[in-house]
Design an enzyme around this catalytic site. Structure first.
Site, mmCIF file in Angstrom:
data_model
loop_
_atom_site.group_PDB
_atom_site.id
_atom_site.type_symbol
_atom_site.label_atom_id
_atom_site.label_comp_id
_atom_site.label_asym_id
_atom_site.label_seq_id
_atom_site.Cartn_x
_atom_site.Cartn_y
_atom_site.Cartn_z
ATOM 1 N N ASN A 169 -7.758 -2.812 13.939
ATOM 2 C CA ASN A 169 -9.143 -3.058 13.513
ATOM 3 C C ASN A 169 -9.247 -4.281 12.601
ATOM 4 O O ASN A 169 -10.284 -4.504 11.981
ATOM 5 C CB ASN A 169 -9.709 -1.815 12.799
ATOM 6 C CG ASN A 169 -8.953 -1.484 11.525
ATOM 7 O OD1 ASN A 169 -8.031 -2.199 11.123
ATOM 8 N ND2 ASN A 169 -9.332 -0.397 10.875
ATOM 9 N N GLU A 229 -9.784 -2.168 4.729
ATOM 10 C CA GLU A 229 -10.380 -1.824 6.018
ATOM 11 C C GLU A 229 -11.659 -2.637 6.243
ATOM 12 O O GLU A 229 -12.228 -3.184 5.292
ATOM 13 C CB GLU A 229 -10.722 -0.324 6.037
ATOM 14 C CG GLU A 229 -9.522 0.601 5.815
ATOM 15 C CD GLU A 229 -8.634 0.750 7.051
ATOM 16 O OE1 GLU A 229 -8.614 -0.157 7.918
ATOM 17 O OE2 GLU A 229 -7.941 1.780 7.148
ATOM 18 N N ASP A 237 0.812 -1.218 0.000
ATOM 19 C CA ASP A 237 0.000 0.000 0.000
ATOM 20 C C ASP A 237 0.842 1.263 0.000
ATOM 21 O O ASP A 237 2.054 1.227 0.184
ATOM 22 C CB ASP A 237 -0.982 0.001 1.192
ATOM 23 C CG ASP A 237 -0.372 -0.593 2.465
ATOM 24 O OD1 ASP A 237 0.857 -0.560 2.602
ATOM 25 O OD2 ASP A 237 -1.147 -1.080 3.301
#
Ligand code: F6R
Length: 266
Positions: A154, A161, A83
Site C-alpha cells: 500500500n 500508513e 518499527d
C-alpha cells in the site's frame, strides 16, 4: 554479481534495477558496509536505520557474511529500527526485536546498548513519551547516516500508513503509535497464523526522522510491489502514498529493486 542490469535517475532518486533480489541484497549490503566505513572514518561511529520484513533478509545475510569473512565490524555502529508491533514482547517470534536478533544482531559484534528498537512492552500511557525519546536518541547520536527501507504493497514506509493529510503535515510526522492498515494486517497474517492475530497497532519511526537520514536506501522485490514502486516514484507526492514522500529528499534516495518491482516504471 552485485551490478545492476540497468540504472537511471527518476524524480530526484537513483534507481538501480537488479536481476534478482539476491543480487540487490548483496549490493545493498555493500552500500551499507561502505556507509559504515566512511562514517566511522569521518566521525568515529556510524548510525544506521534498519528495516525488517522479507525484503531485507538477503541484505542481513550478506552483512553477516561480510562480518565473518571480509572484516566488516559493527563495533562502532548504532542501529535504530523502523518499527515494532504494539503490544509485543521482545522474545515473541513475531517481534521485530527477535527478527533482528535472528537475522543480524545475534551474529555480529554490535553492542546490545546500541541496537535500538521501539519497545512494544512500554506502558500505553508512556508510549508517546517513548516515541519522542526515540527521535531524541537518534538526534543525540548525530542522526542517521543511512536508512534502509522496504515498501508495503500500500506504499507504506516503516508503518507510516496511507493517510489523508496535507503534505507538509505528513512530512513532519514524528515517531509515534499508529493503527495498522488492513492491507498491512492482511500481509502480516502469514507470520501470525491468521490476520485476526496480527496486532492492530504499532510504534513506527515517523516520516520526519526517516527523511532526515543522510542517505536512504529503499528495496522492493517482486510483482506485488510494482504498483507501490511506480506510485512512489511517479504521480503526486502525497500522504496517501507514503513512499512518494521520499521525493522530498532529492539526491539522497537510492532504490534497489528487481525487474518485477520495476515493471510499472515504464
Ligand atoms: C518493516 C517495515 C515495513 C516493511 C514493508 C515491506 O520494518 O517497516 O515498512 O518494509 O511492510 O515488508 P516486506 O519486506 O515483508 O514485504
Amino acid at each position: 554479481m552485485t551490478h545492476p542490469t540497468r540504472s537511471f535517475d527518476h524524480a530526484g532518486a537513483s534507481v538501480l534495477v537488479f536481476g534478482d533480489a539476491h543480487a540487490a541484497g548483496v549490493a545493498a549490503a555493500v552500500a551499507i558496509a561502505s556507509a559504515i566505513r566512511s562514517a566511522v572514518a569521518a566521525r568515529g561511529k556510524a548510525v544506521l536505520g534498519l528495516a525488517t520484513g522479507a525484503t531485507p533478509e538477503p541484505v542481513y545475510a550478506a552483512l553477516v557474511e561480510m562480518y565473518r569473512s571480509a572484516g566488516l565490524s559493527f563495533a562502532e555502529v548504532s542501529t535504530y529500527n523502523l518499527d515494532e508491533y504494539y503490544p509485543m514482547g521482545p522474545l515473541d517470534l513475531q517481534s521485530y526485536r527477535s527478527y533482528m536478533h535472528r537475522h543480524l544482531f545475534g551474529h555480529v559484534d554490535l553492542a546490545a546498548n546500541r541496537a535500538h528498537i521501539l519497545d512494544g512492552t512500554v506502558p500505553e500511557a508512556f508510549a508517546a513519551r517513548h516515541a519522542a525519546d526515540f527521535d531524541r536518541w537518534i538526534w543525540a547520536d548525530g542522526g542517521l547516516d543511512l536508512q534502509l527501507l522496504g515498501v508495503g504493497r500500500n506504499g507504506h514506509i516503516g508503518f507510516n500508513e496511507p493517510v489523508d493529510l496535507p503534505t507538509g503535515e505528513a512530512l513532519s510526522l514524528p515517531t509515534r503509535m499508529v493503527d495498522l492498515h488492513p492491507t498491512t494486517r492482511a500481509d502480516a497474517g502469514k507470520d501470525f497464523g491468521g490476520e485476526d492475530l496480527v496486532p492492530r497497532r504499532a510504534l513506527t519511526m515517523g516520516i520526519a526522522p526517516i527523511l532526515a537520514a543522510r542517505s536512504i536506501l529503499v528495496l522492493a522485490f517482486g510483482p506485488s510491489k510494482a504498483d507501490a514502486v511506480a506510485r512512489s516514484l511517479s504521480g503526486p507526492v502525497t500522504s496517501t502514498v507514503p513512499g512518494s514522500l521520499l521525493r522530498s529528499a532529492p539526491g539522497r534516495v537510492t532504490w534497489m529493486i528487481d525487474e518485477a518491482a520495476a515493471a510499472g516504471l515504464g
